[in-house]
Write a protein that holds these residues in place. Structure first.
Motif, PDB file in Angstrom:
ATOM      1  N   GLU A  22      14.648  34.866  21.226  1.00  0.00           N
ATOM      2  CA  GLU A  22      13.613  33.262  20.862  1.00  0.00           C
ATOM      3  C   GLU A  22      15.341  32.733  22.003  1.00  0.00           C
ATOM      4  OE1 GLU A  22      11.966  34.188  16.496  1.00  0.00           O
ATOM      5  OE2 GLU A  22      14.130  33.124  17.452  1.00  0.00           O
ATOM      6  N   ASN A  23      16.180  32.687  22.108  1.00  0.00           N
ATOM      7  CA  ASN A  23      17.043  31.660  22.757  1.00  0.00           C
ATOM      8  C   ASN A  23      18.232  32.288  24.024  1.00  0.00           C
ATOM      9  OD1 ASN A  23      18.011  30.151  20.344  1.00  0.00           O
ATOM     10  ND2 ASN A  23      18.177  31.758  19.131  1.00  0.00           N
ATOM     11  N   LEU A  24      17.473  33.245  24.614  1.00  0.00           N
ATOM     12  CA  LEU A  24      17.598  33.839  25.612  1.00  0.00           C
ATOM     13  C   LEU A  24      16.805  34.265  27.184  1.00  0.00           C
ATOM     14  CD1 LEU A  24      20.448  36.637  25.235  1.00  0.00           C
ATOM     15  CD2 LEU A  24      20.881  33.932  25.442  1.00  0.00           C
ATOM     16  N   ILE A  25      15.606  34.945  25.921  1.00  0.00           N
ATOM     17  CA  ILE A  25      14.246  35.706  27.124  1.00  0.00           C
ATOM     18  C   ILE A  25      13.419  34.196  27.212  1.00  0.00           C
ATOM     19  CG2 ILE A  25      12.112  36.439  27.638  1.00  0.00           C
ATOM     20  CD1 ILE A  25      14.077  38.863  26.291  1.00  0.00           C
ATOM     21  N   PHE A  26      12.917  33.106  26.131  1.00  0.00           N
ATOM     22  CA  PHE A  26      12.010  31.942  26.102  1.00  0.00           C
ATOM     23  C   PHE A  26      12.298  30.778  26.433  1.00  0.00           C
ATOM     24  CE2 PHE A  26      10.460  32.797  21.505  1.00  0.00           C
ATOM     25  CZ  PHE A  26       9.523  34.809  22.309  1.00  0.00           C
ATOM     26  N   ILE A  46       5.803  29.287  31.832  1.00  0.00           N
ATOM     27  CA  ILE A  46       5.326  30.116  30.729  1.00  0.00           C
ATOM     28  C   ILE A  46       5.781  29.537  29.488  1.00  0.00           C
ATOM     29  CG2 ILE A  46       5.023  32.405  29.549  1.00  0.00           C
ATOM     30  CD1 ILE A  46       5.891  33.340  33.120  1.00  0.00           C
ATOM     31  N   THR A  47       4.733  28.128  28.371  1.00  0.00           N
ATOM     32  CA  THR A  47       5.051  27.862  27.298  1.00  0.00           C
ATOM     33  C   THR A  47       4.699  28.545  25.657  1.00  0.00           C
ATOM     34  OG1 THR A  47       4.358  25.938  27.805  1.00  0.00           O
ATOM     35  CG2 THR A  47       6.304  25.989  28.015  1.00  0.00           C
ATOM     36  N   ASN A  90      16.621  12.531  27.679  1.00  0.00           N
ATOM     37  CA  ASN A  90      15.082  13.145  27.902  1.00  0.00           C
ATOM     38  C   ASN A  90      14.840  14.329  27.226  1.00  0.00           C
ATOM     39  OD1 ASN A  90      14.453  10.859  30.426  1.00  0.00           O
ATOM     40  ND2 ASN A  90      16.134  12.746  31.340  1.00  0.00           N
ATOM     41  N   ASP A  91      15.490  14.159  26.500  1.00  0.00           N
ATOM     42  CA  ASP A  91      15.122  15.207  24.997  1.00  0.00           C
ATOM     43  C   ASP A  91      16.286  16.303  25.716  1.00  0.00           C
ATOM     44  OD1 ASP A  91      14.296  13.395  23.784  1.00  0.00           O
ATOM     45  OD2 ASP A  91      12.170  14.176  23.745  1.00  0.00           O
ATOM     46  N   ILE A  92      17.006  16.546  26.630  1.00  0.00           N
ATOM     47  CA  ILE A  92      17.284  18.590  27.435  1.00  0.00           C
ATOM     48  C   ILE A  92      18.816  18.096  27.053  1.00  0.00           C
ATOM     49  CG2 ILE A  92      17.669  18.424  29.689  1.00  0.00           C
ATOM     50  CD1 ILE A  92      14.739  18.300  28.959  1.00  0.00           C
ATOM     51  N   ARG A 134      17.258  22.740  28.997  1.00  0.00           N
ATOM     52  CA  ARG A 134      15.988  23.019  27.764  1.00  0.00           C
ATOM     53  C   ARG A 134      15.558  21.774  27.169  1.00  0.00           C
ATOM     54  NH1 ARG A 134      15.246  28.126  23.556  1.00  0.00           N
ATOM     55  NH2 ARG A 134      13.469  29.141  24.323  1.00  0.00           N
ATOM     56  N   SER A 135      14.072  21.651  26.892  1.00  0.00           N
ATOM     57  CA  SER A 135      13.368  20.689  26.219  1.00  0.00           C
ATOM     58  C   SER A 135      13.786  20.926  24.480  1.00  0.00           C
ATOM     59  CB  SER A 135      12.463  20.319  26.540  1.00  0.00           C
ATOM     60  OG  SER A 135      11.696  19.766  25.666  1.00  0.00           O
ATOM     61  N   VAL A 136      14.648  19.956  23.592  1.00  0.00           N
ATOM     62  CA  VAL A 136      15.278  19.836  22.557  1.00  0.00           C
ATOM     63  C   VAL A 136      14.125  20.615  21.655  1.00  0.00           C
ATOM     64  CG1 VAL A 136      14.793  17.928  21.965  1.00  0.00           C
ATOM     65  CG2 VAL A 136      16.263  19.546  20.787  1.00  0.00           C
ATOM     66  N   GLN A 137      12.664  20.277  21.766  1.00  0.00           N
ATOM     67  CA  GLN A 137      11.465  20.774  21.386  1.00  0.00           C
ATOM     68  C   GLN A 137      11.171  21.803  21.711  1.00  0.00           C
ATOM     69  OE1 GLN A 137      11.729  18.268  23.117  1.00  0.00           O
ATOM     70  NE2 GLN A 137      10.828  16.699  22.324  1.00  0.00           N
ATOM     71  N   ASN A 138      11.677  22.719  22.659  1.00  0.00           N
ATOM     72  CA  ASN A 138      11.648  24.484  22.471  1.00  0.00           C
ATOM     73  C   ASN A 138      12.941  24.770  22.283  1.00  0.00           C
ATOM     74  OD1 ASN A 138       8.723  24.045  24.244  1.00  0.00           O
ATOM     75  ND2 ASN A 138      10.021  23.911  26.363  1.00  0.00           N
ATOM     76  N   CYS A 139      13.683  24.437  21.265  1.00  0.00           N
ATOM     77  CA  CYS A 139      14.916  25.030  20.893  1.00  0.00           C
ATOM     78  C   CYS A 139      14.267  25.284  19.381  1.00  0.00           C
ATOM     79  CB  CYS A 139      16.052  24.611  21.217  1.00  0.00           C
ATOM     80  SG  CYS A 139      16.370  24.328  22.652  1.00  0.00           S
ATOM     81  N   HIS A 140      12.984  24.826  18.787  1.00  0.00           N
ATOM     82  CA  HIS A 140      12.986  25.445  17.720  1.00  0.00           C
ATOM     83  C   HIS A 140      11.577  25.569  17.188  1.00  0.00           C
ATOM     84  CE1 HIS A 140      16.135  21.704  17.452  1.00  0.00           C
ATOM     85  NE2 HIS A 140      16.042  21.660  16.315  1.00  0.00           N
ATOM     86  N   PRO A 141      11.406  25.965  15.743  1.00  0.00           N
ATOM     87  CA  PRO A 141      10.538  26.682  15.673  1.00  0.00           C
ATOM     88  C   PRO A 141       9.127  25.733  15.482  1.00  0.00           C
ATOM     89  CG  PRO A 141      11.913  26.981  14.231  1.00  0.00           C
ATOM     90  CD  PRO A 141      12.423  26.488  15.177  1.00  0.00           C
ATOM     91  N   PRO A 142       7.786  26.237  16.112  1.00  0.00           N
ATOM     92  CA  PRO A 142       6.508  24.749  15.857  1.00  0.00           C
ATOM     93  C   PRO A 142       6.722  24.621  14.760  1.00  0.00           C
ATOM     94  CG  PRO A 142       5.998  27.514  17.122  1.00  0.00           C
ATOM     95  CD  PRO A 142       7.349  27.393  16.129  1.00  0.00           C
TER      96      PRO A 142
END
Length: 403
Positions: free
Chosen positions: A148-152, A160-161, A301-303, A324-332
């Motif tokens: 989650e923290n390295l490949i994603f 690819i989200t 910009n939430d980065i 990275r966008s902070v939204q993508n740093c958290h579980p859905p």
């Protein structure tokens, strides 16, 4: 060439129809015929594109996640893994695969036999054996965290989200299952069938995730990421740790990245002038890392722009998170909370927000602060996380130096 493109688009439409029909309630058997028309030549990247398109068309991530098990059952044995480079010992994907092998072996040789004994006789010894098994299986969290923290983050850079979000949601479901099982066993009340069912469900979810990683995520990552990106992932993997095994071979890189970070410091040996003094970049870095807590800064910009490197960091951070966008740093499941905090900060409704949670022996205070300029314009958000258990334990006074 246009004919090939049209075929690919047609195949993707059929695959999307299959997913929608499964979502609408049809069984795997009912969609097999239609699926048979589309499976030839299906690659991981096409499945990724299909999921991405469904998200763009408005299907929530949670809906795709709900389909995940059925989805995997449909694709199982049908994906043509044509992007399978030779596995190199020490490569991040090689290590992830070895971890998957170790997880499956541990389930087969330890958890399943211990579960059988527990079903026959739910005495204290058999309960304790399962508790030990679940404690060790929790190592899987490190496997998921590296993913989650390295490949994603790198996959997101290539737009690819959808697959990462779906997988992260399932990873969290597995984590929650293991926590529930541990609590049920520690506070066992004779609910043998419930424990049995939940452990078997967790094992099924773990094995399905292994399949999804091996057949979709890993091939897709191998065909997408550059060698420089794999080097970054490799360099930061030790910080998070490994599940059940440790790499016994260093990755013998094809080349040495000569300009690597000379270190990529734009202010090397430079100074920054503040209103109340002047500090070198080295001094700033060491001061921030000496503060007893984890800091992360997200711009307007939430980065993610920066995080500190306290040696006792509570939540894992890797350099891949920068940009990275902070939204993508958290579980859905928790993104809506992040969005609400940021919206309140941007609108001026709030200037800070606090949370506190217990994590084993840690009592973690998580604080968010809106950072504004002298005119009140929003510049970003600072997250500060600290273990306050030692502070809460203070009593009386201390007026003398420690010896």
């Amino acid at each position: 060439m246009s004919e090939l493109i049209n075929n690919r688009e047609y195949r993707q439409e059929i695959l999307k129809e299959v997913i929608r029909e499964l979502h609408a309630g049809k069984t795997v058997e009912e969609v097999k015929t239609k699926f048979g028309e589309a499976i030839e030549g299906v690659s991981p990247s096409e499945i990724s594109a299909m999921e991405q398109q469904l998200v763009k068309e408005g299907l929530p991530i949670e809906e795709i996640q709900n389909l995940c098990d059925v989805h995997a059952a449909v694709f199982k044995g049908s994906i043509e893994e044509i992007h399978h480079p030779e596995e190199v010992p020490g490569h991040p994907i090689y290590t992830l695969r070895k971890e998957n092998d170790a997880i499956q072996e541990y389930i087969l040789e330890n958890i399943n036999p211990h579960l059988d004994k527990f079903i026959k006789k739910d005495n204290e010894d058999n309960i304790n054996n399962l508790i030990e098994d679940i404690n060790l299986l929790w190592d899987i969290d490190k496997h998921y965290s590296r993913k989650e923290n390295l490949i994603f983050p790198y996959l997101e850079k290539y737009n690819i989200t959808a697959p990462p979000k779906v997988m992260w949601g399932v990873d969290d479901d597995i984590r929650a299952l293991l926590k529930d099982i541990k609590l049920m066993l520690k506070d066992y009340r004779g609910n043998k069938d419930e424990v049995d069912e939940k452990i078997k469900h967790a094992i099924h979810q773990i094995e399905e995730m292994i399949f999804k990683e091996e057949s979709i995520l890993f091939p897709m990552a191998l065909e997408t990421l550059t060698e420089d990106e794999w080097i970054e992932i490799y360099d930061e993997s030790d910080e998070i740790g490994y599940a059940l095994i440790s790499p016994d071979t260093r990755w013998k890189l094809k080349r040495i990245n000569i300009d690597k970070k000379e270190e990529n410091d734009p202010m090397k040996d430079g100074y920054v002038k503040f209103e109340t003094g002047v500090l070198s970049s080295k001094e700033i870095n060491q001061i921030l890392n000496a503060i007893p807590g984890d800091m992360t800064f997200i711009d307007k910009n939430d980065i993610v722009k920066y995080f500190s490197q306290d040696e006792n960091r509570i939540f894992p951070r890797t350099k891949a998170v920068i940009g990275r966008s902070v939204q993508n740093c958290h579980p859905p499941a928790s993104v809506h909370i992040v969005e609400e905090i940021l919206n309140d900060f941007k609108s001026g409704k709030k200037d800070n927000e606090d949370f506190w949670i217990k994590m084993g022996d840690l009592y973690v205070l998580i604080r968010y602060f809106a950072i504004r300029d002298e005119n009140g314009e929003y510049l970003g958000t600072l997250e500060f996380t600290q273990n306050i258990a030692p502070i809460k334990a203070l009593e009386g006074e201390k007026r003398l130096l420690s010896k």
